[in-house]
Scaffold this active site. Sequence first.
Site, short mmCIF file in Angstrom:
data_model
loop_
_atom_site.label_atom_id
_atom_site.label_comp_id
_atom_site.label_asym_id
_atom_site.label_seq_id
_atom_site.Cartn_x
_atom_site.Cartn_y
_atom_site.Cartn_z
CD GLU A 1 -25.31 -8.56 104.45
OE1 GLU A 1 -24.63 -7.88 103.63
OE2 GLU A 1 -25.31 -8.33 105.67
CG HIS B 1 -30.85 -2.43 112.17
ND1 HIS B 1 -30.32 -1.47 111.36
CD2 HIS B 1 -29.80 -3.14 112.65
CE1 HIS B 1 -28.99 -1.57 111.35
NE2 HIS B 1 -28.66 -2.58 112.13
#
Length: 326
Positions: A60, A129
């Site tokens: 990322e 998540h």
Amino acid sequence: MAAITLIEAVTQALAWEMAHDDSVVVLGEDVGINGGVFRATQGLCEKFGELRVLDTPLDELTIAGVTVGLAAQGMKPIAEAQFEGFIYPMMEHIVCHAARMRNRTRGRLTCPAVFRAPWGGGIHAPEHHSEANEHLFTNVPGLRVVLPSSPARAYGLLLAAIRDPDPVIFFEPKRIYRQYKEEVPDDGEALPLDVCYVLRDGTDVTLVTWGAQVKECLEAADQLAQDGVSAEVIDVATLTPLDFDTIAESVSKTGRCVIVHEAPKTAGFGAEIAARIAEECLYSLLAPVERVTGYDIHTPLYRLEGKQLPSTARVVAAVQRAMAAG
């Protein structure tokens, strides 16, 4: 005109803008061949090719760095973090570079980038998540933070975000990705950013919310109406810059306000709205501002996740407290 889900509206907006602007590119983990973990980019690689829909390494930090570089050189990159909890490594480039580009160069360079991330809980996912940490970005000058709550607003706001000359954090409430459908014309018409949307008129209390919690607030308004309480429902949509005028006008009319969000209560964005109401609407208030939020804990695993999320019952109870107070 076919009715589509929120996730399909995201795909539709991406496809429209890529078809009409060659500078738009999409990048992220598995966004190409697999079409993204939630299939938001499904079919785009086949249509526009691997040079415009880039599968990246599982990194990322690099995704964000490449995105800033592309944007600074005239491209319009749309980077995806597979989940909102994976966006933390990207914050280095988002906060230190993307958000500062216009100011740092005195307007010589801008950063027309969009950072997309599936946001929030409610899908029985594991740790990292299911997080709702939009407030980490609302305190950063130079960033827009957008959270749609319906297919139509997802389509129109994403188009506006891509066309914006400055960086936009675009959180997509995954709990309602496929919850319902509505007709969305694929006409390339963007919706205005920096605007709150009044979804339901009311006279007794103002419900202020965004993202997936719009559903609970509308359900609460329906229940309250059965008891003769008229609730106005406002979808903030763009958290920063905040359209506070719309909120203030509503609170001045109703005299009561309940703010609903999924993020933890302490220093959540609802606290900023409550503070602004205290500063600018104090003499209109008939009762203290109520907040219905997530608790100050990490998002629990799925057996307790429903306890963390603001429920329709919690919203109704908060309104009842506000009505009893004055």
